[in-house]
Write an enzyme that holds these catalytic residues in place. Structure first.
Site: not given
Ligand code: GTP
Length: 364
Positions: A122, A173, A233
């Site tokens: 992101d 945090k 982000d």
């Molecule tokens: P929200 O549901 O809006 O919080 O978004 P998100 O699911 O993308 O979570 P977040 O923004 O915290 O994730 C940060 C980055 O890590 C993003 O690029 C996600 O695609 C990736 N990410 C988060 N959790 C996982 C996971 O369990 N597996 C993988 N492969 N990528 C993950």
């Protein structure tokens, strides 16, 4: 344990270089956009967000990118394929259940042959990845974390380090006023393959909250690489709009051509038609084949492909996904996120911060 080929001292950073991008999240905060379009495919000036990240990696000399996917992986694979169009080798590893930011890395361990970048999917940043490689080479530790300084670190993961850059502790945090530093984890790492040995396989593990603190506790040398780069982000609609504004305002250079004929700064995709009496901009980003009809106004908004904004309609501070149809004299207020294919009836006023959902795709 991993084999000797992954031993730090055996591997030279001038050789085959890999990166893992975490793209498995559901992107719940960007719904309804992410019901149909997974977050890495959400467009930034008409180009999937992930494409820019892949091109940055290629420019830095990365040979292979492993996409740690999970949610709607088909949409990513259909677009990028084997990566040959970008001059990169792309490998897809799809998680059946989300494994978290470290579990996802452990899950791709069999593909990792040496030091590798890890990128949060992101992040929009001007970070120079080549300089980060040089820094890692100079320090010779187990890994380097990119940090940036922010005014309010409390919603982030703070990372404290000594004068030599060696990381001393992590605080996730911290309550306002208790932050040990204003330097935060910016979501780009360069790690030695042996880091993977510290992650338990088959489990959901967080790299920020579990793996890095565990490595520190065992005395492993991790280094901070702090820069003053542009960094955002892009996880929430406000940040998504902000990213476009920042590029249009010249805060980050990503090779976008701003369009004249509308109120600058703005961006207009291919095949888009704007009626002479319509007002577009400032800070309007229109995708491809959009139609803005007579006397319509579109300002400070991100509009995806094939959208129609009808005669006399107003779109202000909103995000419209593909094929949205805004009826005549309808208005869409600030903070609205309108999902794919939604039809806003003529004359309707959609109040601020509304999220309207059209089609929902089942994850594939
Ligand atoms: P929200 O549901 O809006 O919080 O978004 P998100 O699911 O993308 O979570 P977040 O923004 O915290 O994730 C940060 C980055 O890590 C993003 O690029 C996600 O695609 C990736 N990410 C988060 N959790 C996982 C996971 O369990 N597996 C993988 N492969 N990528 C993950």
């Amino acid at each position: 344990m991993t084999g000797p080929a992954r031993n730090h001292s055996d591997v030279c950073l001038g050789g085959f270089l890999q990166a893992v991008i975490l793209v498995g999240g559901e992107g719940t905060r960007l719904r309804p956009l992410t019901y149909v379009t997974p977050k890495p495919m959400v467009p930034l000036f008409g180009v999937p967000f992930l494409e820019r990240t892949l091109l940055r990696l290629k420019e830095a000399g990365v040979d292979e990118v492993i996409l740690a996917a999970g949610y709607l992986p088909g949409a990513i694979r259909d677009h990028f394929g084997d990566g040959s169009a970008l001059g990169l080798k792309l490998t897809y590893v799809v998680e059946e259940t989300p494994l978290g930011t470290a579990g996802a890395l452990r899950n791709v361990a069999e593909h990792i042959t040496g030091p590798f970048f890890v990128l949060n999917g992101d992040v929009l940043t001007s970070l120079d990845l080549r300089q980060m490689i040089e820094f890692h080479r100079a320090k010779g530790g187990l890994g380097v974390l990119h940090l940036i300084r922010v005014d309010d670190p409390s919603p982030f993961g703070c990372v404290a380090h000594d004068a030599d850059g060696r990381i001393t502790h992590f605080v996730e945090k911290p309550p306002p006023g208790t932050e040990p530093t204003n330097e935060i984890n910016a979501g780009t790492y360069l790690l030695e393959a042996s880091v993977l040995d510290a992650i338990e396989p088959g489990k959901n593990v967080s790299i920020e909250r579990e793996t890095f603190p565990k490595l520190l506790a065992s005395g492993a040398p991790l280094y901070a690489y702090t820069t003053d780069d542009y960094w955002l982000d892009v996880g929430r609609p406000e940040q998504y709009v902000q990213a476009h504004r920042d590029v249009l305002a010249g805060k980050l250079e990503i090779g976008v051509t701003k369009t004249s004929g509308v109120i600058a700064p703005s961006f207009v995709g291919e095949g888009t038609m704007i009626a002479p009496s319509a007002v577009v901009g400032p800070y309007a980003v229109l995708g491809a084949r959009v139609r803005i009809e007579d006397n319509a106004i579109v300002r400070n908004s991100i509009v995806w492909d094939d959208v129609v904004v009808g005669t006399g309609a107003l779109v202000e501070g909103a995000i419209l996904a593909s094929r949205v149809h805004v009826g005549e004299r309808a208005s869409i207020a600030t903070g609205c996120v309108i999902g794919h294919d939604v039809e806003v009836e003529p004359g309707v006023s959609v109040p601020p911060d509304t999220r309207l959902n059209g089609t929902q795709a089942a994850p594939t």
